[in-house]
Design a protein around this motif. Structure first.
Motif, PDB file in Angstrom:
ATOM      1  N   GLU A  27       6.422  -6.888   2.042  1.00 25.65           N
ATOM      2  CA  GLU A  27       6.098  -7.996   1.432  1.00 25.65           C
ATOM      3  C   GLU A  27       6.587  -7.755  -0.094  1.00 25.65           C
ATOM      4  O   GLU A  27       7.634  -7.744  -0.527  1.00 25.65           O
ATOM      5  N   GLY A  28       5.406  -7.437  -0.870  1.00 27.13           N
ATOM      6  CA  GLY A  28       5.984  -7.423  -2.490  1.00 27.13           C
ATOM      7  C   GLY A  28       6.142  -5.937  -2.858  1.00 27.13           C
ATOM      8  O   GLY A  28       6.104  -5.052  -1.908  1.00 27.13           O
ATOM      9  N   GLY A  29       6.089  -5.795  -4.214  1.00 28.22           N
ATOM     10  CA  GLY A  29       6.378  -4.648  -4.924  1.00 28.22           C
ATOM     11  C   GLY A  29       7.564  -4.627  -5.763  1.00 28.22           C
ATOM     12  O   GLY A  29       8.648  -4.895  -5.173  1.00 28.22           O
ATOM     13  N   TYR A  30       7.452  -4.561  -7.154  1.00 25.92           N
ATOM     14  CA  TYR A  30       8.606  -5.117  -8.020  1.00 25.92           C
ATOM     15  C   TYR A  30       8.802  -3.992  -9.047  1.00 25.92           C
ATOM     16  O   TYR A  30       9.839  -4.371  -9.824  1.00 25.92           O
ATOM     17  N   HIS A  31       8.224  -2.841  -9.009  1.00 25.29           N
ATOM     18  CA  HIS A  31       8.738  -1.790 -10.048  1.00 25.29           C
ATOM     19  C   HIS A  31       9.723  -1.196  -9.249  1.00 25.29           C
ATOM     20  O   HIS A  31       9.703  -0.311  -8.392  1.00 25.29           O
ATOM     21  N   VAL A  79       3.783  -3.160  -1.958  1.00 25.97           N
ATOM     22  CA  VAL A  79       3.231  -1.880  -2.762  1.00 25.97           C
ATOM     23  C   VAL A  79       3.242  -2.594  -4.095  1.00 25.97           C
ATOM     24  O   VAL A  79       3.166  -1.457  -4.840  1.00 25.97           O
ATOM     25  N   ASP A  80       2.865  -3.671  -4.404  1.00 29.40           N
ATOM     26  CA  ASP A  80       2.827  -4.267  -5.648  1.00 29.40           C
ATOM     27  C   ASP A  80       1.284  -3.759  -6.173  1.00 29.40           C
ATOM     28  O   ASP A  80       0.914  -4.345  -7.462  1.00 29.40           O
ATOM     29  N   ALA A  81       0.383  -3.390  -5.499  1.00 28.11           N
ATOM     30  CA  ALA A  81      -1.165  -3.027  -6.074  1.00 28.11           C
ATOM     31  C   ALA A  81      -0.762  -1.756  -6.866  1.00 28.11           C
ATOM     32  O   ALA A  81      -1.793  -1.284  -7.346  1.00 28.11           O
ATOM     33  N   VAL A 103      -1.939  -5.376   2.779  1.00 29.76           N
ATOM     34  CA  VAL A 103      -2.086  -4.455   1.552  1.00 29.76           C
ATOM     35  C   VAL A 103      -1.403  -4.645   0.346  1.00 29.76           C
ATOM     36  O   VAL A 103      -1.124  -4.157  -0.588  1.00 29.76           O
ATOM     37  N   ASP A 104      -0.539  -5.951   0.306  1.00 31.18           N
ATOM     38  CA  ASP A 104      -0.079  -6.345  -0.953  1.00 31.18           C
ATOM     39  C   ASP A 104      -0.936  -6.676  -1.703  1.00 31.18           C
ATOM     40  O   ASP A 104      -2.039  -7.006  -1.520  1.00 31.18           O
ATOM     41  N   ALA A 105      -0.570  -6.613  -3.067  1.00 35.85           N
ATOM     42  CA  ALA A 105      -1.583  -6.788  -4.139  1.00 35.85           C
ATOM     43  C   ALA A 105      -2.220  -8.011  -4.201  1.00 35.85           C
ATOM     44  O   ALA A 105      -3.167  -8.650  -4.783  1.00 35.85           O
ATOM     45  N   HIS A 106      -1.459  -9.325  -3.585  1.00 33.79           N
ATOM     46  CA  HIS A 106      -1.914 -10.661  -3.547  1.00 33.79           C
ATOM     47  C   HIS A 106      -2.502 -10.730  -2.264  1.00 33.79           C
ATOM     48  O   HIS A 106      -1.905 -10.494  -1.311  1.00 33.79           O
ATOM     49  N   HIS A 107      -3.334 -12.052  -2.301  1.00 38.87           N
ATOM     50  CA  HIS A 107      -3.742 -12.314  -1.133  1.00 38.87           C
ATOM     51  C   HIS A 107      -2.899 -13.293  -0.339  1.00 38.87           C
ATOM     52  O   HIS A 107      -2.107 -13.987  -0.826  1.00 38.87           O
ATOM     53  N   GLY A 167       7.056 -12.888   2.950  1.00 41.04           N
ATOM     54  CA  GLY A 167       6.701 -13.922   3.855  1.00 41.04           C
ATOM     55  C   GLY A 167       4.987 -14.212   3.658  1.00 41.04           C
ATOM     56  O   GLY A 167       4.800 -15.437   4.149  1.00 41.04           O
ATOM     57  N   HIS A 168       4.291 -13.457   3.219  1.00 44.83           N
ATOM     58  CA  HIS A 168       2.846 -13.792   3.436  1.00 44.83           C
ATOM     59  C   HIS A 168       2.145 -15.130   2.694  1.00 44.83           C
ATOM     60  O   HIS A 168       1.177 -15.497   2.961  1.00 44.83           O
ATOM     61  N   HIS A 169       2.987 -15.407   1.588  1.00 48.63           N
ATOM     62  CA  HIS A 169       2.498 -16.827   1.136  1.00 48.63           C
ATOM     63  C   HIS A 169       2.998 -18.022   1.633  1.00 48.63           C
ATOM     64  O   HIS A 169       2.508 -19.052   1.569  1.00 48.63           O
TER      65      HIS A 169
END
Ligand code: SP5
Ligand code: ZN
Length: 350
Positions: A329-333, A292-294, A202-206, A165-167
């Protein structure tokens, strides 16, 4: 720690993303959610079913016309025949009413659905399918159920939100996000009577959407560490250190952009800065936008954070000493998404 699950989150099947005009297999796939559920369950988390919530908190984050659009755009797309002619079974806009087009004039409201499709969307990567709305709304229910658990006394609760959701802004979707789960959670915590809420992303994207929702507000802090958008990473146009809030919200936004390739040392220094700023804000609760995409293996970001780095990230949030609603939020691996999330949640509750 309880983890909130909503089966409907699996129903969003974007199937693709259009990136630089090329149709790619998207990485924000339904399997992400089952992987997260199975990983936290195996780690001992109690799985709690999401319960339906009304639109009160949702409607204070998003504009009513935007919500109506998202709920109805796919049916209108099908009604207009686009799945057969020209053969596009997802809503994909092609004209966006950007400042470049409008040149200072107000956008009119077109009736054609292929025109209206661009009105509330800001990229070509975030496709809408038959059950996108169902899933996005279920993710909001999951976040709100996690809020209920924390309001009822749990020190922390985790919502397995998908789509992320954060975007998502007040009246716009993009970056694989439709409804801003974390922002809705923060508003619900405020509505429960808590005076100040800090969102730590703490998602890799702003999280441009979350930032924009609260940019002029003094009651919700937003802090984010992310890969430098200026270095070529989504969302490109926002997330710079100079963005610190506006009006009453001046000073309640903190962005720490990191150079591509940054690992645990720089990442944790950024999280420590954000945690210190959040502590000065004296929040009654934290919403953790948990992407966790960072992590090093992730295909969508060039950061190099390890499992230990994510565990320590969780600890730094726990050390704030207030209840935490963690919203995925994200994390795709797909191979490490689950263990990275478990590591963070262990840090959060240790
Ligand atoms: C919630 C979230 O993490 N959203 C991230 C959205 C960023 N997606 C950018 C996708 C850019 C291109 N993807 C293909 C990568 C080819 N290496
Ligand atoms: Zn991300």
């Amino acid at each position: 720690m309880p983890s909130v699950w909503a089966e409907e989150t699996l129903r969003h099947e974007p199937e693709a993303e259009i990136w630089v005009g090329v149709r790619l297999l998207g990485t924000e796939v339904p399997e992400r959610a089952t992987i997260l559920r199975d990983a936290v369950a195996a780690a001992g988390s109690r799985i709690v079913a999401a319960t339906p919530h009304d639109d009160a908190a949702l409607a204070s984050v998003h504009a009513p016309d935007f919500l109506n659009h998202l709920a109805s755009v796919y049916d209108a797309w099908v009604e207009a025949g686009f799945p057969t002619d020209p053969g596009q079974n997802r809503v994909v806009p092609y004209v966006f009413p950007t400042p470049a087009m409008l040149a200072g004039m107000d956008a009119r409201v077109p009736t054609a659905i292929h025109a209206r499709a661009g009105r509330y969307c800001y990229d070509t990567m975030t496709l809408v399918g038959p059950r996108t709305w169902l899933a996005a709304r279920a993710a909001v229910d999951a976040a709100l159920t996690a809020v209920d658990l924390v309001v009822a006394g749990e020190p922390a609760a985790y919502a397995i939100c998908r789509p992320p959701g954060h975007h998502a802004t007040r009246a716009g979707y993009g970056g694989s996000c439709y409804l801003n789960n974390a922002a809705v959670a923060a508003v619900a915590l405020r509505r429960s009577g808590l005076e100040r809420v800090a969102i730590i992303d703490v998602d890799a994207h702003h999280g441009n959407g979350t930032q924009s929702v609260f940019y002029d507000r003094a009651d919700v802090f937003y802090g984010s560490a992310h890969v430098d958008p200026g270095a070529g990473w989504f969302p490109h146009y926002l997330g710079f250190a100079e963005e610190t809030g506006f009006g009453d919200g001046e000073g309640a936004t903190l962005n720490v952009p990191l150079a591509p390739g940054s690992g645990d040392e720089l990442w944790l220094a950024a999280i420590e800065r954000i945690a210190a700023a959040a502590a000065s804000f004296r929040p009654s609760a934290v919403v953790l936008s948990l992407g966790v995409d960072a992590a090093a293996d992730d295909p969508e970001s060039p950061l190099q954070v390890t499992h230990d780095g994510y565990r320590r990230t969780g600890e730094l949030v726990r050390e704030l000493g207030v209840p935490v609603v963690a919203v995925h939020e994200g994390g795709y691996h797909l191979q490490t998404l689950g263990s990275l999330t478990v590591a963070t949640l262990e840090g959060l509750t240790r």
